[in-house]
Scaffold this active site. Structure first.
Site, PDB file in Angstrom:
ATOM      1  CE  LYS A   1      -4.344  -1.109   5.052  1.00 56.41           C
ATOM      2  NZ  LYS A   1      -4.645  -1.627   6.398  1.00 56.41           N
TER       3      LYS A   1
ATOM      4  CE  LYS B   1      -0.181  -1.841   3.786  1.00 58.11           C
ATOM      5  NZ  LYS B   1      -0.411  -2.671   4.886  1.00 58.11           N
TER       6      LYS B   1
ATOM      7  CB  VAL C   1      -6.968  -1.364  -0.079  1.00 60.19           C
ATOM      8  CG1 VAL C   1      -8.025  -0.665   0.770  1.00 60.19           C
ATOM      9  CG2 VAL C   1      -6.081  -0.326  -0.763  1.00 60.19           C
TER      10      VAL C   1
ATOM     11  N   GLY D   1       0.220 -11.511  17.963  1.00 62.29           N
ATOM     12  CA  GLY D   1       0.641 -11.410  16.559  1.00 62.29           C
ATOM     13  C   GLY D   1      -0.234 -10.471  15.746  1.00 62.29           C
TER      14      GLY D   1
END
Ligand code: NAP
Length: 430
Positions: A207, A107, A134, A189
């Protein structure tokens, strides 16, 4: 003989390694759907000696990833390195110049150089595909380019970052402070070791700029965009929002008003019974308002290897089918920079939190500052702070111009009864 296209994958990290394994396993299914064999010719990353969860056949390893742009038999290059500059930029520019189709999940690169890259792709009649850049697995780009092609889009908005949404959701649900919620996200994570761009709004901004450009047929506008992060939100704000019937969400919004576009990324108070307020955890959601279809909602996993691979494969299949399209919906020759405006004249109701010394006359002074700037109070709650020496005043205002609130804040900051930087969060009716 069956048609075949040769693919090079550069970058075998989180996304690249999953994409490579998925493509190998599902080669036949993809062939059945596209009538073209997706043949992985080479793979490349920074280091061959790095321990990976699959073995790299020596004959497939490309020592210098840039060679892929020169090899005649290579048709498609998949860039999964990341970063707007450096190796990713070099690879993608060179690949398109050498008439290779390019797929990327990057992006940062698309937001910064997408216009230039799309121009080269169009000139060389190759695809430049970035569905995975995106919102991970949500097929928002293909939806705008194909499914919604008949529509005139006037607003596109949503929750475009999973890490920040997880942090705010967990602050709300588990009553964790921002720092602890971030630690939890890292442990699970959901946040990278350096999550800066997820938290300061840069990731959402990249985005949103791409979506704005697609939705409004404009060149990418990197200059006119408001970006505010979530670092200042604390448990008191979350609690106040709940008591007032709102949730705090981190939103990206692009909207057109009288042919002027506003792009903005900021935390917002959103009515707790609205659709967006209920998007929790790492989920993303994008809402498109357009004519004649009305409202379209896409919700799903915004990151992670599986969802991102879903979008990469969609891009790959588009190329395998020979579906060459303009990367940004319309031809580069017809794209223009639309007219953009700053947020200054846009009207909002806002949430103001003022931590003040508990002294007589303060409320009337605050009301005076607001009235002087054409802002009026809709609701006011005063809570004592834990040490009881100060008070926390929460104000919900009627609608006022963004620029008026900037002046209100500047005046209030100078007052000697203010003990902490005033908090200001827009209330969004979405
Ligand atoms: N992670 C997500 O959930 C997600 C979601 C959507 C989009 N994306 C995008 O996908 C892209 C890849 O992300 P990731 O999470 O997979 O990153 P990552 O795990 O950090 O992997 C980066 C890969 O690039 C390789 N690389 C780095 N420098 C290189 C160089 N100079 N030459 C050749 N290869 C080099 C690394 O090689 P080594 O393996 O040898 O170190 C590694 O394989 C990024 O653009 C990211 O924004 C990621």
């Amino acid at each position: 003989m069956n048609k075949k296209m040769n693919i090079v994958i550069v970058g075998l990290g989180n996304i690249g390694s999953y994409f490579y394994s998925y493509l190998r396993k599902n080669k036949n299914i993809i062939f059945n759907k596209t009538n073209t064999i997706p043949n992985i010719l080479f793979i490349s990353a920074k280091s061959l000696s790095k321990k990976r969860n699959f073995t790299i056949p020596k004959k497939m390893w490309l020592k210098n990833y840039m060679t892929s742009t020169k090899i005649k038999s290579v048709d498609i290059i998949v860039e999964l390195i990341g970063g707007a500059e450096g190796p990713a930029k070099k690879l993608v520019f060179e690949a398109l110049r050498n008439k290779k189709h390019v797929i990327t999940a990057n992006k940062a690169l698309v937001a910064k150089y997408g216009d230039q890259l799309a121009k080269i792709a169009e000139k060389n009649k190759v695809n430049f595909e970035f569905e995975a850049a995106v919102c991970g697995g949500i097929p928002i780009i293909r939806s705008i380019k194909e499914g919604l092609i008949a529509n005139n889009i006037n607003k596109i908005y949503g929750i475009l970052n999973g890490t920040s949404n997880y942090i705010l959701s967990s602050m709300d649900k588990d009553k964790l402070e921002y720092k602890d919620s971030l630690l939890k996200a890292k442990k699970l994570g959901y946040a990278e070791s350096n999550p800066e761009s997820d938290l300061n709004g840069e990731d959402v901004a990249s985005k949103l700029k791409i979506l704005t450009s697609l939705a409004f047929n404009s060149f990418i506008n990197n200059k006119s965009i408001l970006i505010e992060g979530i670092r200042d939100i604390d448990q008191i704000d979350i609690n106040n929002a709940n008591q007032l019937g709102y949730k705090i969400k981190f939103v990206g919004v692009a909207e057109s008003n009288k042919n002027k576009i506003i792009q903005r990324v900021h935390p917002a108070l959103i009515k707790n019974n609205s659709y967006i307020a209920k998007i929790n955890g790492v989920l993303n959601a994008v809402i498109v308002e357009s004519n004649p279809v009305g409202q379209t909602v896409l919700q799903g996993e915004g990151a992670g290897a599986g969802p991102t691979t879903s979008s990469l494969i969609s891009d790959l299949c588009s190329i395998l089918r020979g579906n060459i399209k303009f990367p940004f919906v319309i031809s580069d020759k017809k794209r223009r920079l639309a007219s953009f405006e700053s947020i200054n004249n846009k009207k909002f109701s806002v949430y103001l939190r003022l931590d003040v010394k508990d002294k007589h006359g303060i409320l009337s002074d605050i009301a005076k500052v607001m009235a002087n700037n054409n802002v009026s109070i809709k609701r006011l709650v005063q809570n004592p702070t834990i040490n009881k020496k100060n008070a926390s005043i929460v104000i919900i205002t009627h609608q006022g111009k963004s620029s008026s609130f900037v002046k209100v804040l500047a005046s209030l900051k100078k007052k000697n009864y203010i003990v902490k930087n005033p908090k200001f969060i827009r209330i969004e009716n979405i």
